[in-house]
Design an enzyme around this catalytic site. Structure first.
Site, mmCIF file in Angstrom:
data_model
loop_
_atom_site.group_PDB
_atom_site.id
_atom_site.type_symbol
_atom_site.label_atom_id
_atom_site.label_comp_id
_atom_site.label_asym_id
_atom_site.label_seq_id
_atom_site.Cartn_x
_atom_site.Cartn_y
_atom_site.Cartn_z
ATOM 1 N N ASN A 10 13.011 -10.203 17.581
ATOM 2 C CA ASN A 10 13.156 -9.405 16.367
ATOM 3 C C ASN A 10 11.935 -8.502 16.173
ATOM 4 O O ASN A 10 10.825 -8.963 15.939
ATOM 5 C CB ASN A 10 13.319 -10.357 15.167
ATOM 6 C CG ASN A 10 13.670 -9.633 13.891
ATOM 7 O OD1 ASN A 10 13.028 -8.667 13.524
ATOM 8 N ND2 ASN A 10 14.691 -10.121 13.207
ATOM 9 N N GLY A 12 11.258 -6.489 13.759
ATOM 10 C CA GLY A 12 10.752 -6.535 12.384
ATOM 11 C C GLY A 12 9.743 -7.647 12.208
ATOM 12 O O GLY A 12 8.694 -7.478 11.582
ATOM 13 N N GLU A 41 18.127 -22.368 22.688
ATOM 14 C CA GLU A 41 19.239 -22.706 21.791
ATOM 15 C C GLU A 41 18.687 -23.417 20.563
ATOM 16 O O GLU A 41 17.995 -24.430 20.675
ATOM 17 C CB GLU A 41 20.253 -23.597 22.510
ATOM 18 C CG GLU A 41 21.518 -23.812 21.711
ATOM 19 C CD GLU A 41 22.573 -24.592 22.477
ATOM 20 O OE1 GLU A 41 23.636 -24.894 21.879
ATOM 21 O OE2 GLU A 41 22.355 -24.893 23.662
ATOM 22 N N ASP A 70 11.057 -19.620 12.335
ATOM 23 C CA ASP A 70 12.469 -19.741 11.972
ATOM 24 C C ASP A 70 12.542 -19.523 10.481
ATOM 25 O O ASP A 70 11.749 -20.088 9.710
ATOM 26 C CB ASP A 70 13.067 -21.096 12.353
ATOM 27 C CG ASP A 70 14.590 -21.019 12.390
ATOM 28 O OD1 ASP A 70 15.122 -20.037 12.949
ATOM 29 O OD2 ASP A 70 15.255 -21.921 11.861
ATOM 30 N N HIS A 181 8.275 -14.681 2.082
ATOM 31 C CA HIS A 181 8.185 -16.016 2.662
ATOM 32 C C HIS A 181 7.333 -16.012 3.922
ATOM 33 O O HIS A 181 6.521 -16.897 4.142
ATOM 34 C CB HIS A 181 9.588 -16.530 2.961
ATOM 35 C CG HIS A 181 10.431 -15.610 3.788
ATOM 36 N ND1 HIS A 181 10.572 -14.258 3.519
ATOM 37 C CD2 HIS A 181 11.187 -15.825 4.900
ATOM 38 C CE1 HIS A 181 11.372 -13.701 4.409
ATOM 39 N NE2 HIS A 181 11.748 -14.629 5.268
#
Length: 204
Positions: A10, A12, A41, A70, A181
């Site tokens: 990602n 971002g 995974e 995450d 966050h």
């Protein structure tokens, strides 16, 4: 230049880490920068489990220090969904617009006072001979009835911050970093950074 790997594809998220590690003279790399294709995974049922799983798996493969993140959106009215499934909420394609459409559809007709939600982030740092550590942060808000703004990524256009009085996607990167966050988790990580980089320095 020394390198540190962020276990994400990602872009971002990568920008958030670049602003943190740049002043320390580190080049931030992501999975996109590697020649080998690594896809871990995410079988965990919590953000922490997934972050640790990604960090430790990639670190063992490459033999270097790795930071994995995450994160996702928790909506009270949806019993905490989309949660760990935030990126794939509308399907495996990881389509931000489709994910937003699904959330708006599920909350259609739900009054503002029942649209409480939060973004949650867990960072895991793993490396050879280092005990894996985690840092977490959250950001409280509500889900809007329609998109606002064009900044950010993911669910930012429908997440309203009462603190800023705007949607997350209406904030500048600097404003978002103050309340997000990931910003909260990054500040915790930054407090431990000299200690972690000492350990990393011996691996370069």
């Amino acid at each position: 230049m020394k390198k540190i790997l962020i276990a994400t594809n990602n872009k971002g998220k990568a920008k958030d880490f670049e602003s943190l590690f740049g002043p320390y003279g580190f080049e931030v790399q992501t999975l996109n920068d590697l020649e080998q294709d690594i896809d871990v995974e995410e079988t965990g049922v919590t953000f922490e489990e997934n972050a640790v799983l990604k960090a430790e798996t990639v670190s063992k493969l490459l033999g270097i220090m790795v930071i994995a993140d995450d994160s996702g959106l928790e909506i009270d009215k949806l019993q905490g969904a989309p949660g760990v499934y935030s990126a794939r909420y509308a399907g495996e394609a990881k389509n931000d617009e489709a994910n937003i459409d699904k959330v708006l559809s599920e909350l259609q007709g739900v009054p503002e006072e029942e649209r409480a939600a939060r973004f949650r982030c867990v960072l895991a740092v793993a490396g050879p001979g280092i005990e894996t550590v985690t840092f977490s942060g959250s950001c409280e808000g509500t889900i809007l009835e329609e998109r606002r703004g064009s900044n950010g990524f993911g669910y930012d256009p429908i997440f309203y911050s009462p603190e800023k009085g705007r949607a997350m996607a209406e904030l500048s990167p600097q404003e978002k970093g103050q309340i997000s966050h990931r910003g909260a988790a990054l500040r915790q990580l930054e407090a431990r950074l000299p200690q972690l980089l000492d350990a990393l320095g011996g691996q370069q």
